[in-house]
Scaffold this active site. Sequence first.
Site, PDB file in Angstrom:
ATOM      1  N   HIS A  61       2.427  -6.807   1.098  1.00  0.00           N
ATOM      2  CA  HIS A  61       2.774  -7.301  -0.227  1.00  0.00           C
ATOM      3  C   HIS A  61       3.582  -6.297  -1.045  1.00  0.00           C
ATOM      4  CE1 HIS A  61      -1.271  -9.611   0.184  1.00  0.00           C
ATOM      5  NE2 HIS A  61      -0.287 -10.296   0.741  1.00  0.00           N
ATOM      6  N   LYS A  71       0.977   2.120  -6.057  1.00  0.00           N
ATOM      7  CA  LYS A  71      -0.457   1.902  -5.886  1.00  0.00           C
ATOM      8  C   LYS A  71      -1.141   3.164  -5.380  1.00  0.00           C
ATOM      9  CE  LYS A  71       0.183  -2.950  -4.611  1.00  0.00           C
ATOM     10  NZ  LYS A  71       0.096  -3.918  -3.498  1.00  0.00           N
ATOM     11  N   TYR A 131      -7.846  -0.466  -5.667  1.00  0.00           N
ATOM     12  CA  TYR A 131      -6.528   0.107  -5.878  1.00  0.00           C
ATOM     13  C   TYR A 131      -6.121   0.065  -7.340  1.00  0.00           C
ATOM     14  CZ  TYR A 131      -5.170  -4.788  -4.825  1.00  0.00           C
ATOM     15  OH  TYR A 131      -5.071  -6.158  -4.770  1.00  0.00           O
ATOM     16  N   ASP A 169       0.107 -15.148   3.650  1.00  0.00           N
ATOM     17  CA  ASP A 169       0.507 -14.017   4.490  1.00  0.00           C
ATOM     18  C   ASP A 169       1.040 -14.454   5.854  1.00  0.00           C
ATOM     19  OD1 ASP A 169      -0.127 -12.317   2.447  1.00  0.00           O
ATOM     20  OD2 ASP A 169      -1.990 -11.585   3.336  1.00  0.00           O
TER      21      ASP A 169
END
Length: 184
Positions: A61, A71, A131, A169
């Site tokens: 992603h 991130k 995250y 996905d």
Amino acid sequence: MEVIKTDIEGVLILEPRVFTDARGYFFESYSEKVFNELVGKVDFVQDNESCSSRGVMRGLHFQRPPYAQAKLVRCVRGSVLDVAVDIRRGSPTYGRHASCLLTEHNHRQFFIPRGFAHGFAVLSDTAVFQYKCDNLYHPKADGGISIVDPSLGIDWRLDLDEAILSDKDRHHPLLKDFDTPFEY
């Protein structure tokens, strides 16, 4: 905290100093001051957490500019293989990946700058994954490339025939069919 460089500039593994005794352990999981000194200035604005079972694969992603995200990720329970793929047009490492085994025992964190696609595979029975992001989530900026693209050469340490992926996905394009919104 120790900073471990990967083969891709800017993608870093962070290993905290863990203090253990008969009671258990303690470590500082994030300090803005230390992070800024060792990695650089990043203003994290959102924390996320997911819980997944063995075989779950999430990714790869990213968010399109101007909503791109850096991130800082970690696994607080279980273990995951975490991966960052360089998708910056013109980058000398375009299409290459860096990976890190993140576990509840090694307490490592993985820093993924903007311009990378990110994903992970759960290797333990369950995993809790956290995250920090430096930009808020914007659904219309959501993007991805196929997490099972063989051209990426990622050893996910799982049997891909048994991998559990979301419908979203499953339908991301392969890298060769992907038009990146990022410039190096």
